[in-house]
Write an enzyme that holds these catalytic residues in place. Sequence first.
Site, PDB file in Angstrom:
ATOM      1  N   ASN A   7     -13.501 -98.780  14.075  1.00 57.00           N
ATOM      2  CA  ASN A   7     -14.638 -99.678  14.240  1.00 57.00           C
ATOM      3  C   ASN A   7     -15.178 -99.994  12.846  1.00 57.00           C
ATOM      4  OD1 ASN A   7     -17.056-100.908  14.766  1.00 57.00           O
ATOM      5  ND2 ASN A   7     -17.799 -99.369  16.209  1.00 57.00           N
ATOM      6  N   LYS A  14     -15.919 -96.451  11.290  1.00 54.58           N
ATOM      7  CA  LYS A  14     -15.978 -95.280  12.166  1.00 54.58           C
ATOM      8  C   LYS A  14     -14.594 -95.117  12.755  1.00 54.58           C
ATOM      9  CE  LYS A  14     -20.674 -95.833  13.862  1.00 54.58           C
ATOM     10  NZ  LYS A  14     -21.299 -96.665  14.866  1.00 54.58           N
ATOM     11  N   ARG A  90     -12.044-102.257  17.308  1.00 53.86           N
ATOM     12  CA  ARG A  90     -13.167-102.918  17.960  1.00 53.86           C
ATOM     13  C   ARG A  90     -13.397-104.248  17.248  1.00 53.86           C
ATOM     14  NH1 ARG A  90     -19.415-102.434  16.839  1.00 53.86           N
ATOM     15  NH2 ARG A  90     -20.125-103.660  18.587  1.00 53.86           N
ATOM     16  N   HIS A 179     -21.626-105.710  23.847  1.00 54.82           N
ATOM     17  CA  HIS A 179     -21.553-104.354  24.435  1.00 54.82           C
ATOM     18  C   HIS A 179     -20.652-104.327  25.674  1.00 54.82           C
ATOM     19  CE1 HIS A 179     -25.901-103.610  22.811  1.00 54.82           C
ATOM     20  NE2 HIS A 179     -25.015-103.113  21.956  1.00 54.82           N
ATOM     21  N   LEU A 208     -28.940 -99.012  26.235  1.00 54.96           N
ATOM     22  CA  LEU A 208     -30.148 -98.996  25.405  1.00 54.96           C
ATOM     23  C   LEU A 208     -29.906 -98.160  24.152  1.00 54.96           C
ATOM     24  CD1 LEU A 208     -32.614 -98.220  28.376  1.00 54.96           C
ATOM     25  CD2 LEU A 208     -31.851-100.477  27.581  1.00 54.96           C
ATOM     26  N   ARG A 240     -34.806-105.879  16.823  1.00 52.66           N
ATOM     27  CA  ARG A 240     -34.685-107.275  17.286  1.00 52.66           C
ATOM     28  C   ARG A 240     -35.734-107.573  18.357  1.00 52.66           C
ATOM     29  NH1 ARG A 240     -28.742-106.324  18.405  1.00 52.66           N
ATOM     30  NH2 ARG A 240     -27.753-106.471  16.375  1.00 52.66           N
ATOM     31  N   GLY A 330     -27.923 -94.395  23.207  1.00 49.96           N
ATOM     32  CA  GLY A 330     -28.911 -93.485  22.619  1.00 49.96           C
ATOM     33  C   GLY A 330     -30.189 -93.280  23.429  1.00 49.96           C
ATOM     34  N   VAL A 331     -30.895 -94.364  23.718  1.00 53.62           N
ATOM     35  CA  VAL A 331     -32.161 -94.245  24.443  1.00 53.62           C
ATOM     36  C   VAL A 331     -31.905 -93.980  25.933  1.00 53.62           C
ATOM     37  CG1 VAL A 331     -34.336 -95.392  24.984  1.00 53.62           C
ATOM     38  CG2 VAL A 331     -33.201 -95.871  22.806  1.00 53.62           C
ATOM     39  N   GLU A 333     -29.470 -92.593  27.476  1.00 57.02           N
ATOM     40  CA  GLU A 333     -28.922 -91.266  27.783  1.00 57.02           C
ATOM     41  C   GLU A 333     -29.914 -90.141  27.512  1.00 57.02           C
ATOM     42  OE1 GLU A 333     -25.266 -90.847  25.503  1.00 57.02           O
ATOM     43  OE2 GLU A 333     -24.621 -92.836  26.162  1.00 57.02           O
ATOM     44  N   ASN A 334     -30.818 -90.389  26.557  1.00 59.91           N
ATOM     45  CA  ASN A 334     -31.635 -89.279  26.044  1.00 59.91           C
ATOM     46  C   ASN A 334     -33.127 -89.357  26.332  1.00 59.91           C
ATOM     47  OD1 ASN A 334     -29.530 -87.772  24.626  1.00 59.91           O
ATOM     48  ND2 ASN A 334     -29.360 -89.638  23.408  1.00 59.91           N
ATOM     49  N   GLU A 384     -17.154 -95.928  24.137  1.00 62.17           N
ATOM     50  CA  GLU A 384     -16.424 -97.149  23.810  1.00 62.17           C
ATOM     51  C   GLU A 384     -15.074 -96.846  23.157  1.00 62.17           C
ATOM     52  OE1 GLU A 384     -20.365 -98.060  22.410  1.00 62.17           O
ATOM     53  OE2 GLU A 384     -19.879-100.177  22.520  1.00 62.17           O
TER      54      GLU A 384
HETATM   55  P1  ADP Z   1     -26.215 -97.790  18.227  1.00 62.13           P
HETATM   56  O1  ADP Z   1     -26.675 -99.039  18.915  1.00 62.13           O
HETATM   57  O2  ADP Z   1     -26.477 -97.773  16.761  1.00 62.13           O
HETATM   58  O3  ADP Z   1     -24.846 -97.320  18.622  1.00 62.13           O
HETATM   59  P2  ADP Z   1     -27.179 -95.493  19.713  1.00 62.13           P
HETATM   60  O4  ADP Z   1     -26.625 -95.815  21.042  1.00 62.13           O
HETATM   61  O5  ADP Z   1     -26.655 -94.319  18.986  1.00 62.13           O
HETATM   62  O6  ADP Z   1     -27.238 -96.734  18.744  1.00 62.13           O
HETATM   63  O7  ADP Z   1     -28.760 -95.296  19.905  1.00 62.13           O
HETATM   64  C1  ADP Z   1     -29.571 -94.992  18.808  1.00 62.13           C
HETATM   65  C2  ADP Z   1     -30.988 -94.902  19.257  1.00 62.13           C
HETATM   66  O8  ADP Z   1     -31.100 -93.971  20.338  1.00 62.13           O
HETATM   67  C3  ADP Z   1     -31.915 -94.338  18.182  1.00 62.13           C
HETATM   68  O9  ADP Z   1     -32.446 -95.344  17.381  1.00 62.13           O
HETATM   69  C4  ADP Z   1     -32.997 -93.699  18.985  1.00 62.13           C
HETATM   70  O10 ADP Z   1     -34.038 -94.631  19.158  1.00 62.13           O
HETATM   71  C5  ADP Z   1     -32.402 -93.433  20.341  1.00 62.13           C
HETATM   72  N1  ADP Z   1     -32.373 -91.994  20.660  1.00 62.13           N
HETATM   73  C6  ADP Z   1     -31.490 -91.073  20.263  1.00 62.13           C
HETATM   74  N2  ADP Z   1     -31.830 -89.855  20.738  1.00 62.13           N
HETATM   75  C7  ADP Z   1     -32.965 -90.024  21.440  1.00 62.13           C
HETATM   76  C8  ADP Z   1     -33.831 -89.163  22.179  1.00 62.13           C
HETATM   77  N3  ADP Z   1     -33.582 -87.869  22.247  1.00 62.13           N
HETATM   78  N4  ADP Z   1     -34.906 -89.709  22.790  1.00 62.13           N
HETATM   79  C9  ADP Z   1     -35.149 -91.025  22.705  1.00 62.13           C
HETATM   80  N5  ADP Z   1     -34.393 -91.873  22.028  1.00 62.13           N
HETATM   81  C10 ADP Z   1     -33.309 -91.400  21.403  1.00 62.13           C
END
Ligand code: ADP
Length: 403
Positions: A7, A14, A90, A179, A208, A240, A330-331, A333-334, A384
């Site tokens: 990527n 990456k 990618r 995506h 997200l 954005r 990121g958001v 999942e977490n 991905e």
């Molecule tokens: P990218 O679009 O760069 O691949 P990711 O899917 O890795 O991004 O998501 C990155 C974002 O996920 C970070 O900017 C952060 O806002 C969010 N994130 C990561 N861990 C957490 C968490 N534990 N709680 C809330 N948001 C998180």
Amino acid sequence: MLVLVINSGSSSIKYQLIDMKNEKVISKGLIERIGIEGSRMKHRKNDERFTIERNIPNHEVGLSLLLDVLQDEKMGVIKDLSDIKAVGHRVVHGGERFAGSVRIDNEVLKAIEENIKLAPLHNPPNIAGIKAAMKLLPDVPQVAVFDTAFHQTMPKIAYLYAIPYEYYEKYKIRRYGFHGTSHRYVSKRAAEILGKRYEELKIITCHLGNGASIAAVKYGKSIDTSMGFTPLEGLVMGTRSGDLDPAIVTYLQEVENLSANEVYEILNKKSGVLGLSGISSDMREIEDGALEGDPTARLTLDIYEYRIAKYIGAYAAAMNGIDVIVFTAGVGENSPILREEICENYLEYLGIKIDKKKNDVKGEEVIISTSDSKVSVLVVPTNEELVIARDTKEIVERNLREL
Ligand code: ADP
């Protein structure tokens, strides 16, 4: 069969080397600051981590370093380069030409180059990575997997903008969506987890991350998605703006005396979560702030969630119903709090009920809705790289059979 997944971004590569026998990642890492002072490679072999500081002026030097490291006695995982049977790349923009992944030849490369018009920031580094790999691994098949491809099934009612039709004909201005590899993976995976047929489900996938998009996947096909001609449209993202009245662009140019490009930069790099909060683009900081009672962080989180909820409502209408909602990246999942607030504050009318205990997870595959919820809600970590490796393997094996 070992597949190398690449990527390439503007200043980074990456990579993952995946053994397709068991789909295990045997090595992965990141080459960063390509062409910038302080360039380095972070490499992982199983649980061992290495950092290599080196001058890396361009993608070819970066890839060459990667191939050396993969064969290195201490850091390496292969005997020689002939162990790598295929490379999967990618590629961000496939335009209208690519509705699926393809083996790369000179003609395909030319078509990807033609799409630079549509993705001036993203396709050039992707092309640099492809060219470097073709040069350094000339006998190894290369495959392109496009971010836009999955959304090529969208109907005209979803992809055309209501501007003079000639702009679509002349400049191919339309919704493409991005995506796609992630939306495809998590929607399919959700059907598998639920033990249901993918082709019979109406699924909304919420990707997200720093960039964020949402897609309506009806009976296995993307029928609409929130990113548009570029990744700027749709949800509130890290930096954005997502959707806004287009008249704001010209108004800002006038009142702030800005060029078109300057406004474009503001909307892409200084808006969204960062712009609203003035704190950070990182949702972790916003969540922490909201939980501590900071009103600006709370408002930012509310706006972020509200936009997602509105899109879920819109796509429920677009598909005339929903069976499944998936949260990923990121958001997605977490962030249990974000998932809970979206479902509880806005989606009760759809018969959605969340099990708070099940929702209290990060980065795991789990069904977070209750057994009597009318819609299944899931968290599915995206992957991905695995999709790229699977597509690459399939295309290379199909090519071999056809020979
Ligand atoms: P990218 O679009 O760069 O691949 P990711 O899917 O890795 O991004 O998501 C990155 C974002 O996920 C970070 O900017 C952060 O806002 C969010 N994130 C990561 N861990 C957490 C968490 N534990 N709680 C809330 N948001 C998180």
